[in-house]
Each structure stands twice: as structure tokens, then as C-alpha cells.
Design a protein around this motif. Sequence first.
Motif, PDB file in Angstrom:
ATOM      1  N   PRO A  23       0.826  -1.209   0.000  1.00 34.99           N
ATOM      2  CA  PRO A  23       0.000   0.000   0.000  1.00 34.99           C
ATOM      3  C   PRO A  23       0.859   1.258   0.000  1.00 34.99           C
ATOM      4  N   MET A  24       0.408   2.251  -0.746  1.00 35.41           N
ATOM      5  CA  MET A  24       1.155   3.506  -0.852  1.00 35.41           C
ATOM      6  C   MET A  24       0.417   4.599  -0.082  1.00 35.41           C
ATOM      7  N   TYR A  25       1.191   5.448   0.582  1.00 33.07           N
ATOM      8  CA  TYR A  25       0.587   6.458   1.458  1.00 33.07           C
ATOM      9  C   TYR A  25      -0.103   7.565   0.665  1.00 33.07           C
ATOM     10  N   THR A  26      -1.291   7.909   1.130  1.00 32.87           N
ATOM     11  CA  THR A  26      -2.044   8.998   0.512  1.00 32.87           C
ATOM     12  C   THR A  26      -1.869  10.313   1.276  1.00 32.87           C
ATOM     13  N   ASP A  27      -1.279  10.214   2.488  1.00 29.55           N
ATOM     14  CA  ASP A  27      -1.222  11.416   3.342  1.00 29.55           C
ATOM     15  C   ASP A  27       0.192  11.984   3.467  1.00 29.55           C
ATOM     16  N   GLN A  28       1.185  11.353   2.806  1.00 27.60           N
ATOM     17  CA  GLN A  28       2.559  11.853   2.928  1.00 27.60           C
ATOM     18  C   GLN A  28       2.853  12.810   1.769  1.00 27.60           C
ATOM     19  N   VAL A  29       3.413  13.966   2.087  1.00 24.10           N
ATOM     20  CA  VAL A  29       3.743  14.945   1.046  1.00 24.10           C
ATOM     21  C   VAL A  29       5.221  14.787   0.687  1.00 24.10           C
ATOM     22  N   ILE A  30       5.487  14.554  -0.603  1.00 23.68           N
ATOM     23  CA  ILE A  30       6.867  14.393  -1.080  1.00 23.68           C
ATOM     24  C   ILE A  30       7.080  15.236  -2.337  1.00 23.68           C
ATOM     25  N   THR A  31       8.323  15.553  -2.603  1.00 23.13           N
ATOM     26  CA  THR A  31       8.664  16.331  -3.815  1.00 23.13           C
ATOM     27  C   THR A  31       9.862  15.662  -4.490  1.00 23.13           C
ATOM     28  N   GLY A  62       9.054  17.282   2.112  1.00 20.09           N
ATOM     29  CA  GLY A  62       9.305  17.835   0.789  1.00 20.09           C
ATOM     30  C   GLY A  62       9.917  19.217   0.850  1.00 20.09           C
ATOM     31  N   LEU A  63      10.335  19.652  -0.332  1.00 16.85           N
ATOM     32  CA  LEU A  63      11.103  20.897  -0.457  1.00 16.85           C
ATOM     33  C   LEU A  63      10.424  21.843  -1.439  1.00 16.85           C
ATOM     34  N   VAL A  64      10.417  23.120  -1.100  1.00 19.68           N
ATOM     35  CA  VAL A  64      10.016  24.149  -2.071  1.00 19.68           C
ATOM     36  C   VAL A  64      11.313  24.719  -2.655  1.00 19.68           C
ATOM     37  N   PRO A  65      11.530  24.561  -3.958  1.00 19.85           N
ATOM     38  CA  PRO A  65      12.799  25.029  -4.542  1.00 19.85           C
ATOM     39  C   PRO A  65      12.745  26.519  -4.894  1.00 19.85           C
ATOM     40  N   ALA A  66      12.467  27.350  -3.903  1.00 19.57           N
ATOM     41  CA  ALA A  66      12.243  28.776  -4.172  1.00 19.57           C
ATOM     42  C   ALA A  66      13.517  29.450  -4.683  1.00 19.57           C
ATOM     43  N   ARG A  67      14.628  29.206  -3.990  1.00 16.19           N
ATOM     44  CA  ARG A  67      15.878  29.851  -4.407  1.00 16.19           C
ATOM     45  C   ARG A  67      16.354  29.265  -5.741  1.00 16.19           C
ATOM     46  N   ALA A  68      16.167  27.977  -5.891  1.00 18.15           N
ATOM     47  CA  ALA A  68      16.562  27.321  -7.146  1.00 18.15           C
ATOM     48  C   ALA A  68      15.819  27.948  -8.321  1.00 18.15           C
ATOM     49  N   ARG A  69      14.541  28.271  -8.095  1.00 20.38           N
ATOM     50  CA  ARG A  69      13.738  28.903  -9.151  1.00 20.38           C
ATOM     51  C   ARG A  69      14.331  30.269  -9.495  1.00 20.38           C
TER      52      ARG A  69
END
Length: 298
Positions: free
Chosen positions: A188-196, A269-276
Amino acid sequence: MVGAHFVAHGRSACAAAGRRDPRVEGLRVERFADVDLTDLEAVRRAVRSAREPVVVNFAGATDVDAVERERPALSEPPTGVAWTTNALAPGVIADAARASDKFFVQISTDFVFDGVSGPYDEAAERSSYSPRVGWYGWTKSEGERRAIEADPTTAVVRIAYPYRGPFPPKADFARRLLARYREGSMWPMYTDQVITPTWIPDITTALDRLIAARVSGVVHVASPEPTTPFEFASELLSVYARRPVEVSSGRLAEAPTGGGHAPRPLRGGLVPARARTLGLPLTSWRSGIAQLVAEVRA
Ligand SMILES: NC(=O)c1ccc[n+]([C@@H]2O[C@H](COP(=O)([O-])OP(=O)(O)OC[C@H]3O[C@@H](n4cnc5c(N)ncnc54)[C@H](OP(=O)(O)O)[C@@H]3O)[C@@H](O)[C@H]2O)c1
């Protein structure tokens, strides 16, 4: 897995140091030095004496559940292979790099965050020590801190669930999913985990550019759109099978903890704000899946 891609596809000619000669896997490196990261004096000597102007540390104790079993009791001082490899060695590398005028890049992870309020951008503070942060995440977090303290010009490149096209020496989470699907042993795969998830070629391009411009500080390289393991697996298997594939679902919040299972960030997970802002390529997870499947089929 990540380092091998950079060596094979990056713009730089590389020498390598580690405990396994990458030439055995057919990688082209100019020279190889046999160095175990747990031997901190050998690490210092290797960095100081290297002729190359840049050091990238891809190495780490990366088996998060195995590392969790090294977590010391609160009353005990930190110790163990993962502590030395992930926390102490980056500080020593950074110190030796500064002393010998080299630019240092440390590869790190979104597991430095506890997963309460992610995805996290580069300005977010690393989480403090708690049972929600796995020992792997904490050792990597301390590695970041020590590296930046020893050399403030260090670049810390955080990545999350990296995946790539075929690479026989090690399967990433996406290629493990494909293998499980082919064997008929999906779980089973998680529906509640946030990944990037990070498409590994993006890391190589980011490193090429960060090294060329000597960019210091934290940079996140990850899918700009977050997903869940359930959504990622459903898309991956459906694209691979060329028909809708049903995946069974579970919830990380209800998964057993302890007993050697490292905690995973729930809203991670990560927001790549600086990378953007830096104009780095950031492959969304759907596009990464399309490229992965094309490479696997080729
Ligand atoms: N994979 C992930 O999900 C993930 C997620 C986020 C961040 N990261 C980070 O990305 C980086 C690269 O990860 P990866 O997935 O490419 O991991 P990997 O394939 O496991 O590569 C890690 C490398 O480190 C080497 N190493 C471990 N302990 C060492 C020691 N004491 N001395 C010398 N070398 C040692 C290993 O050598 P051996 O081949 O001899 O074991 C291996 O080649 C790591 O810093 C990791 O923390 C990974």
C-alpha cells in the motif's frame, strides 16, 4: 546513485575519493583515493592534498532504517558510524576545503525537517531534535550545520527522494516500485505523505551551475509540484503499463513507528524557491516519470 550521475553526465572532469573505486562500475574518473569517511584524519588529508578546486560530498550513511537503529539514548552523547559519516565528516571536509581554498558542496535531504508543516523552502529553519526527526535526518542536519560553521561559503544542496533512469548498482524508490509491480508484490502507498521527488539529472545540472558560479548557502532541488507516494506510484505504474493501474492505499500517520522504523516526514518535501530564482531546471514529478519510463523502455 546521485554522485555517479554527476560523474557520468556533469560538465566537470572528476577525481573520486571513497571506499569503492567507481571505475569498477565503468565510471570515468581521473584518479581515485581510497578514503573511508569514518577516518576523519584521512578525510582531512585527502581534501587538503587534492589538486581539484571543488569538493562535492555525495557520500553518506543513507539506509534510514539502519541508521535509526544507531539512535543513542537522550542521556548519551552521539556516536556511531552514521554520526561520524553524516554529521562529523562534512564539518571536517568543509574545514579542510576552507584551509586549502576549495569550494565545498554538501548534499543533504528534506529529512532535516520534522514534516509538521512542509514542503519547506530554503529559508525554513532546520527542525530541532525530536522523536519526529529520524536519526538519519538529525545526523544530516548536524552535518549541514557543521559544514556551514567550518566554512560559511559552503553550498548545501538538499534533495528529496531522488530517482533516475536505469542504474543497476542501486535501485531508487521509483525503480523499486517498478520492480515490485513486475513481481506482483506492490504494497500500500501512502495517501497522506507529502513528497517532492527529485529527478537526478536536475541535481547534476544544478551542481554544474552552482559550482561555476560558486553559489553558497542552501539550495533545494526538487519537484516544484508536491505529490504523495500513492499519486506518484499510480502515475508511474500507469504510464509504464500504458493502462490505468490501481494501487492500494495506506496512511503514513497510521503506520507503525519504532522497532527500527525511522520516522518519515509526513508533510515533508522541499520548495525550490531559491533554485527557481537561480533559474535551475526543476522537473515536475509527472515529467520525471515520463522521462524515467522512456529511459527504462529504451
Ligand atoms: N536516496 C535518497 O532517498 C536521498 C534523499 C535525500 C538526500 N539524499 C542524500 O544524497 C546523497 C547521495 O545519496 P544516494 O542516494 O546517491 O546514496 P548512495 O547511493 O547510498 O550513495 C552513498 C555513497 O556513500 C558512500 N559511503 C557511505 N559511507 C561511507 C564511508 N564511511 N566512507 C566512504 N563512503 C561512504 C557509499 O559507499 P559504498 O558504495 O561503499 O556503500 C555510497 O557510494 C547522500 O548525501 C544522501 O544523504 C539521498
